[in-house]
Design a protein around this motif. Structure first.
Motif, short mmCIF file in Angstrom:
data_model
loop_
_atom_site.label_atom_id
_atom_site.label_comp_id
_atom_site.label_asym_id
_atom_site.label_seq_id
_atom_site.Cartn_x
_atom_site.Cartn_y
_atom_site.Cartn_z
N HIS A 522 59.42 -1.27 55.40
CA HIS A 522 59.17 0.17 55.31
C HIS A 522 58.43 0.44 54.01
O HIS A 522 59.00 0.26 52.92
CB HIS A 522 60.48 0.95 55.37
CG HIS A 522 61.28 0.68 56.61
ND1 HIS A 522 61.04 1.30 57.81
CD2 HIS A 522 62.31 -0.18 56.83
CE1 HIS A 522 61.89 0.86 58.72
NE2 HIS A 522 62.68 -0.04 58.14
N THR A 535 56.34 1.67 58.94
CA THR A 535 57.77 1.58 59.26
C THR A 535 58.00 0.49 60.30
O THR A 535 57.14 0.23 61.15
CB THR A 535 58.30 2.92 59.79
OG1 THR A 535 57.47 3.36 60.88
CG2 THR A 535 58.29 3.98 58.70
N GLY A 536 59.15 -0.13 60.20
CA GLY A 536 59.55 -1.12 61.20
C GLY A 536 58.68 -2.35 61.27
O GLY A 536 58.52 -2.94 62.34
N ARG A 538 57.49 -6.06 61.23
CA ARG A 538 58.03 -7.39 61.45
C ARG A 538 56.87 -8.35 61.65
O ARG A 538 55.88 -8.02 62.31
CB ARG A 538 58.95 -7.43 62.69
CG ARG A 538 60.15 -6.50 62.64
CD ARG A 538 61.19 -6.97 61.62
NE ARG A 538 62.38 -6.11 61.66
CZ ARG A 538 62.51 -5.00 60.94
NH1 ARG A 538 61.52 -4.61 60.13
NH2 ARG A 538 63.62 -4.27 61.02
N ALA A 546 54.26 -3.17 63.81
CA ALA A 546 54.71 -2.11 62.91
C ALA A 546 54.20 -0.78 63.41
O ALA A 546 53.33 -0.72 64.30
CB ALA A 546 54.21 -2.37 61.48
N ARG A 547 54.76 0.28 62.84
CA ARG A 547 54.24 1.63 63.09
C ARG A 547 53.48 2.08 61.85
O ARG A 547 54.05 2.15 60.75
CB ARG A 547 55.39 2.59 63.41
CG ARG A 547 56.14 2.23 64.69
CD ARG A 547 57.24 3.23 65.05
NE ARG A 547 58.28 3.34 64.02
CZ ARG A 547 59.28 2.46 63.88
NH1 ARG A 547 59.37 1.40 64.68
NH2 ARG A 547 60.19 2.63 62.93
N ALA A 552 52.33 2.83 66.73
CA ALA A 552 52.75 1.43 66.82
C ALA A 552 51.54 0.55 67.13
O ALA A 552 50.72 0.87 67.99
CB ALA A 552 53.81 1.26 67.89
#
Length: 664
Positions: A522, A535-536, A538, A546-547, A552
């Protein structure tokens, strides 16, 4: 069948022949130069022998040394591969004199096709279509000018003993003929020691289509369908495929008949290729015959399910051709591209150096790789800088192109620069996708296939920075004895304010800084005054998910140390190198203070000396590398402080050759 053969070649083709021999239970003998002592073909062969120095003339062109190794090792036959001695009649005759089988055509066939002029004269006697022109022995300039007028303009002047684009000139009117002739003759004399030329009507926007032919010692000659090689740069093939997207069944049949007639004219034995030039109206003309196996032979193998090297071995041992013409049936579509160590953005300057990483797509029933190097090997300055051939096969051309795009996207070459990004743009270009390319298109529109001044977008910098941040946080140097300790988090936390990390990214010499706040996937990123909330995030199995500002995205991405490679949403490849976060300016104010060797090579001229005041772009040294001369020029105006190379010196890549005095 033979029990043991010697392979008089190196690199990819030597490894290719070894694989077939191993499947057939044939013992293989390799030869190698001092530059190739650790090469893959040496490691793959059952035994290998040194034959001389690194330059081809000192090793792979030494027919006497190669035949001596064949005798000593007990080899019954010699496979020449392609290039080097593959079309050398003296070598073929020397093999026969030594009682060793030359796996190739008879010397007389090589001689007959070795001269473009003689080959065309022979083809005219066997009903093989020829481009209107002149290929006679009378080379008087007045006679040539008269023949040019009869042929008509535009026409092409070609060196009679030539190849590879040397000694070729396009002439569009009679007034330009004399100068073009003199220029072509000079180049032909330098390249081939022969000033003879032929004249041909120039076919505008032609296509290059060749037919694979095969003959045996029992009088059988067939063709194995066509390959289209119209994607060319400076007469060098870039992409090859079969079947041709241009031919219909009627044209294919007529060209196949002509190809067999050409091979029969010289009583051909073994693998050969008859090359045609094809006009936009479909009319085709004989161009030349290559009396050897071609680099692009795998596309033929993939569509026919054959091993052409096995066919060569069987024919050379006296067996008849395994199949007749009516048993040749193609399935699907195959395409080949060649992965080279070269820099397309620098006029395709050949590269060299150690392959610190080499990731190639996994081999499958749709993807084939023919290579001669692995990660850790060195691409040397002495030979062709090809790394591997990538071949794809699927049920039709559309699917094959998609397989090729996918395979190229999985390819990563770290070390010398490569042409992978260039090939990715090539196979997405409309003229290739639609099958409309002609032999001159790349040279006329090369800028359409180069990056040029294009730059990655903010989204690409954000993705690269995010991947590096995640890698930092996963670094094993962080000891997580207490996972809740603030000292276990690599998030640049500081008492009293939000932590900030600076991720400095360099792309194509351009430095960009991304300021990052946050951790654990994040982040808030700032790049050139614009913010992006991540955010999010990986990163696993080569994919960053990710976003980005709540949108996304799935980004295929390769992380190799401080190097990030990704593809943007248009499929373009971008490579970022991480650099120190805080770079104190030293060079920006006064420009570069040194000049380094772009690759290993030999210094052939030194044009400056310490104390000289030089201008930006002034030639300082000339070096020889990859069979070509490179002019090394001053990166800025200034005074030379020192020169650390002299004429004749061999230098390594990145060796500092010239230092400039500091600017006051």
């Amino acid at each position: 069948m033979f029990d043991c053969i010697l392979i008089a070649n190196r690199g990819e083709i030597a490894c290719r022949v070894i694989r077939t021999c191993r499947r057939l239970g044939i013992r293989t003998v390799a030869v190698y130069s001092t530059a190739d002592a650790d090469a893959q073909h040496v490691r793959l062969a059952d035994e290998a022998y040194p034959i001389g120095g690194p330059r081809p003339a000192e090793s792979y062109l030494r027919g006497d040394a190669i035949i001596e190794v064949a005798k000593r090792s007990g080899a019954q036959a010699i496979h020449p591969g392609y290039g080097f001695l593959s079309e050398n009649t003296d070598f073929a005759r020397a093999c026969a004199a030594a009682g060793i089988v030359f796996i190739g055509p008879r010397p007389e066939s090589i001689d007959a096709m070795g001269s473009k002029a003689a080959a065309k004269a022979l083809m005219s006697q066997h009903a093989v279509p020829l481009v209107p022109g002149y290929h006679g022995e009378d080379q008087d300039p007045t006679r040539l000018a008269d023949e040019a007028g009869r042929t008509g303009f535009p026409l092409m002047i070609k060196a009679a003993a030539g190849g590879g684009g040397k000694g070729m000139r396009i002439v569009r009117d009679a007034a330009a003929f004399a100068d073009a002739l003199a220029s072509a003759q000079r180049e032909a004399a330098n390249a081939f020691g022969d000033t003879r030329v032929i004249l041909e009507r120039y076919v505008e926007h032609p296509r290059h289509i060749e037919f694979q032919v095969f003959g045996d010692t029992h009088g059988n000659i067939i063709h194995l369908n066509e390959r289209e090689c119209s994607a060319q740069r400076r007469y060098q093939k870039v992409l090859e495929e079969t079947p041709s997207p241009f031919l219909d069944d009627e044209r294919r049949t007529r060209m196949g008949v002509a190809a067999v007639a050409a091979a029969r004219a010289v009583d051909y034995v073994g693998a050969g290729t008859v090359e045609f030039i094809v006009g936009q109206d479909g009319e085709f003309f004989f161009m030349e015959m290559n009396t050897r196996l071609q680099v692009e032979h795998p596309v033929t193998e993939e569509t026919l399910g054959l091993d052409l090297v096995e066919w060569q071995l069987r024919v050379a041992s006296g067996e008849p051709l395994p199949l007749t013409q009516d048993a040749i049936h193609a399935v699907g579509h195959a395409i080949e591209v060649r992965l080279y160590a070269e820099d397309p953005e620098a006029n395709f300057l050949p590269g060299s150096g150690r392959l610190s990483a080499l990731a190639l797509p996994p081999v499958s029933r749709h993807v084939r790789l023919d290579g001669g190097v692995v990660a850790g090997d060195t691409v040397t300055i002495f030979y062709d800088p090809m790394i591997a051939k990538l071949i794809v096969h699927d049920r039709d051309r559309t699917q094959a192109l998609e397989r090729l795009r996918e395979a190229l996207a999985q390819t990563e070459i770290v070390g010398p620069k490569s042409n992978v990004a260039f090939l990715e743009r090539l196979v997405r270009h409309p003229v290739v996708v639609e099958g409309r390319i002609d032999t001159g298109y790349l040279d006329r529109h090369l800028e359409e296939f180069l990056v040029g001044d294009a730059e990655p977008g903010d989204a690409d910098y954000a993705a690269a920075a995010t991947a590096l941040l995640l890698a930092d946080e996963a670094s094993p140097h962080v000891v997580e004895a207490d996972p809740y300790s603030p000292w276990a988090a690599a998030d640049a936390w500081r008492l009293g304010h939000h932590g900030k990390r600076v991720v400095a990214l360099t792309e194509n010499g351009r430095r960009h800084e991304v300021d990052a706040h946050g951790h654990a996937g994040h982040y808030v990123l700032h790049h050139e005054g614009r913010a992006c909330t991540v955010t999010g995030a990986r990163f696993a199995d080569g994919v960053l998910s990710a976003r980005f500002d709540d949108r996304a995205r799935r980004v295929p991405l390769v992380l190799h140390g401080d190097r990030v490679r990704l593809h943007d949403e248009q499929g373009r490849r971008w490579t970022f190198e991480r650099s120190p976060a805080y770079a104190w300016a030293s060079e920006e104010a006064g420009g570069a203070r040194q000049l380094a060797a772009p690759m290993p090579g030999r210094i052939v001229l030194v044009r400056a000396q310490p104390g000289d005041v030089v201008a930006e772009g002034q030639e300082l040294l000339v070096m020889e590398a990859m069979k070509m001369e490179l002019a090394l020029k001053a990166p800025r105006a200034g005074t030379i402080e020192s020169i650390s190379a002299t004429q004749g010196d061999f230098v390594e890549a990145d060796a500092i050759l010239v230092r400039f005095a500091e600017t006051t």
